[in-house]
Design a protein around this motif. Structure first.
Motif, PDB file in Angstrom:
ATOM      1  N   UNK A 223       6.545  47.605  74.552  1.00 20.79           N
ATOM      2  CA  UNK A 223       5.223  47.756  74.224  1.00 20.79           C
ATOM      3  C   UNK A 223       5.098  47.117  72.651  1.00 20.79           C
ATOM      4  N   UNK A 224       3.803  46.984  72.514  1.00 20.65           N
ATOM      5  CA  UNK A 224       3.464  46.134  71.114  1.00 20.65           C
ATOM      6  C   UNK A 224       3.328  47.386  69.913  1.00 20.65           C
ATOM      7  N   UNK A 225       2.966  48.551  70.563  1.00 20.66           N
ATOM      8  CA  UNK A 225       2.974  49.454  69.190  1.00 20.66           C
ATOM      9  C   UNK A 225       3.037  50.809  70.047  1.00 20.66           C
ATOM     10  N   UNK A 226       3.270  51.954  69.247  1.00 23.37           N
ATOM     11  CA  UNK A 226       3.532  53.152  69.735  1.00 23.37           C
ATOM     12  C   UNK A 226       2.065  53.694  70.456  1.00 23.37           C
ATOM     13  N   UNK A 227       1.119  53.466  70.022  1.00 23.93           N
ATOM     14  CA  UNK A 227      -0.038  53.695  70.710  1.00 23.93           C
ATOM     15  C   UNK A 227      -0.272  53.339  72.104  1.00 23.93           C
ATOM     16  N   UNK A 228       0.464  52.056  72.292  1.00 24.79           N
ATOM     17  CA  UNK A 228       0.496  51.583  73.878  1.00 24.79           C
ATOM     18  C   UNK A 228       1.273  52.457  74.755  1.00 24.79           C
ATOM     19  N   UNK A 229       2.594  53.010  74.216  1.00 20.67           N
ATOM     20  CA  UNK A 229       3.136  53.850  74.688  1.00 20.67           C
ATOM     21  C   UNK A 229       2.591  55.195  75.050  1.00 20.67           C
ATOM     22  N   UNK A 230       1.967  55.772  74.130  1.00 21.82           N
ATOM     23  CA  UNK A 230       0.955  56.818  74.227  1.00 21.82           C
ATOM     24  C   UNK A 230       0.080  56.689  75.466  1.00 21.82           C
ATOM     25  N   UNK A 231      -0.535  55.637  75.453  1.00 22.40           N
ATOM     26  CA  UNK A 231      -1.580  55.483  76.712  1.00 22.40           C
ATOM     27  C   UNK A 231      -0.701  55.348  77.757  1.00 22.40           C
ATOM     28  N   UNK A 232       0.459  54.726  78.175  1.00 19.72           N
ATOM     29  CA  UNK A 232       1.099  54.758  79.277  1.00 19.72           C
ATOM     30  C   UNK A 232       1.505  56.138  79.776  1.00 19.72           C
ATOM     31  N   UNK A 233       1.994  56.911  78.669  1.00 16.45           N
ATOM     32  CA  UNK A 233       2.133  58.307  78.937  1.00 16.45           C
ATOM     33  C   UNK A 233       1.158  59.121  79.288  1.00 16.45           C
ATOM     34  N   UNK A 234      -0.035  58.903  78.871  1.00 14.49           N
ATOM     35  CA  UNK A 234      -1.037  59.647  79.113  1.00 14.49           C
ATOM     36  C   UNK A 234      -1.486  59.575  80.675  1.00 14.49           C
ATOM     37  N   UNK A 235      -1.256  58.183  81.155  1.00 18.50           N
ATOM     38  CA  UNK A 235      -1.731  57.779  82.411  1.00 18.50           C
ATOM     39  C   UNK A 235      -0.847  58.546  83.461  1.00 18.50           C
ATOM     40  N   UNK A 236       0.529  58.678  83.075  1.00 22.13           N
ATOM     41  CA  UNK A 236       1.752  59.140  83.788  1.00 22.13           C
ATOM     42  C   UNK A 236       1.356  60.757  84.091  1.00 22.13           C
ATOM     43  N   UNK A 237       1.126  61.028  82.768  1.00 20.92           N
ATOM     44  CA  UNK A 237       0.834  62.659  82.776  1.00 20.92           C
ATOM     45  C   UNK A 237      -0.168  63.029  83.770  1.00 20.92           C
ATOM     46  N   UNK A 238      -1.375  62.151  83.611  1.00 20.71           N
ATOM     47  CA  UNK A 238      -2.661  62.430  84.438  1.00 20.71           C
ATOM     48  C   UNK A 238      -2.123  62.396  85.896  1.00 20.71           C
ATOM     49  N   UNK A 239      -1.363  61.440  86.453  1.00 19.00           N
ATOM     50  CA  UNK A 239      -0.866  61.313  87.600  1.00 19.00           C
ATOM     51  C   UNK A 239      -0.007  62.432  88.245  1.00 19.00           C
ATOM     52  N   UNK A 240       0.707  62.914  87.275  1.00 19.44           N
ATOM     53  CA  UNK A 240       1.366  64.246  87.652  1.00 19.44           C
ATOM     54  C   UNK A 240       0.557  65.261  88.150  1.00 19.44           C
ATOM     55  N   UNK A 241      -0.648  65.321  87.452  1.00 19.43           N
ATOM     56  CA  UNK A 241      -1.580  66.410  87.895  1.00 19.43           C
ATOM     57  C   UNK A 241      -2.517  66.109  88.823  1.00 19.43           C
ATOM     58  N   UNK A 242      -2.704  64.662  89.087  1.00 16.15           N
ATOM     59  CA  UNK A 242      -3.589  64.414  90.181  1.00 16.15           C
ATOM     60  C   UNK A 242      -2.986  63.161  91.157  1.00 16.15           C
TER      61      UNK A 242
END
Length: 284
Positions: A223-242
């Protein structure tokens, strides 16, 4: 009623840190997964890497129907007391003849206990997803991977990998990043099935792990920065719920083998189904 032993190799501090992040230690996560798959099972958790943990003999381990080894921050190539205790435990499991299964570091412990080797991955790591895993010719016929398609993705986060498999082992799957993604090991009287990825984890737990290791992922160039990691984690967490949301699957580039809980857990389900056919003298 089947009796299972879950072996977690985190240190006490690491277990508490994981509980603070996810609510459970690695062993507790594994035990909950097994209870969901076999509600009647009697499940015990042990900490074989701890200095004050009881030492199981092969005869004591033979009383279990199966032993499960969790992932952990442990590096099997470190000559530490924790690693030595964990390897001694695994050799006792092999000597007992009790069938065993492991994920990530669990696979690596079994490899080294049986005479193989593990290394730090050179200039790379897998984080979040292990992509395009492909079964070997032996893996296509092996019950561990029954039901898997030609290629699949799986939850993963690791910076170590199997370097050489021991004698008596069969490579069952790999990908372009890690040559050993799944293997069977036959050693002493025991049979071990394991994977480098994490079929026991939810996507939410993988998202938490990504956030925790964000600086390492940036340093590794994933990842280029930690914000990019956070965005990826957010999508993965959202997929967990849906898990059925097509837009989330599209953003991660995954299908039901990863998004659906049944798809992610396929190897554990296959192992549990195969237990009655695994001979405790090392033959299937």
């Amino acid at each position: 009623m089947r009796k299972f032993l879950v072996a977690q190799s985190e240190t006490p501090d690491e277990r508490e840190a994981r509980r603070a992040r996810t609510g459970q230690s690695s062993g507790e996560t594994y035990a909950d997964t097994l209870r969901e798959l076999d509600a009647a099972a009697d499940i015990e958790i042990c900490q074989p890497a701890d200095a004050d943990s009881p030492v199981f003999t092969p005869d004591e381990l033979a009383c279990f129907d199966a032993v499960f080894l969790t992932g952990s921050p442990l590096h099997v190539y470190d000559d530490s007391p924790e690693v030595r205790r964990q390897l001694a435990f695994m050799r006792a499991v092999f000597a007992s003849g009790t069938p065993s299964f492991g994920s990530c570091a669990g696979l690596q412990v079994a490899v080294v206990a049986a005479g193989g080797s593990v290394r730090k991955m050179p200039a790379r790591m897998e984080a979040g997803l292990s992509r395009r895993i492909v079964a070997t010719s032996a893996g296509r016929e092996h019950p561990l991977l029954a039901g898997r398609p030609t290629t699949w993705d799986a939850p993963a986060i690791h910076g170590d990998e199997v370097a050489t498999l021991p004698d008596g082992a069969t490579r069952l799957a790999g990908n372009d990043v890690t040559q050993v993604q799944a293997a069977e090991i036959r050693f002493d009287k025991g049979v071990f099935w394991g994977v480098q990825y994490h079929p026991e984890l939810s996507l939410e737990e993988i998202a938490i792990a990504l956030r925790r290791q964000a600086p390492d992922l940036v340093e590794a160039g994933l990842a280029d920065d930690e914000r990019e990691v956070e965005e990826r984690a957010d999508v993965m967490e959202a997929l967990h719920h849906a898990p059925q949301r097509r837009s989330l699957r599209w953003r991660l580039g995954v299908d039901g083998e990863l998004a659906d809980q049944d798809g992610r857990r396929r190897e554990i389900v296959n192992f549990l189904s195969a237990l009655p056919t695994i001979d405790r003298r090392g033959a299937r």
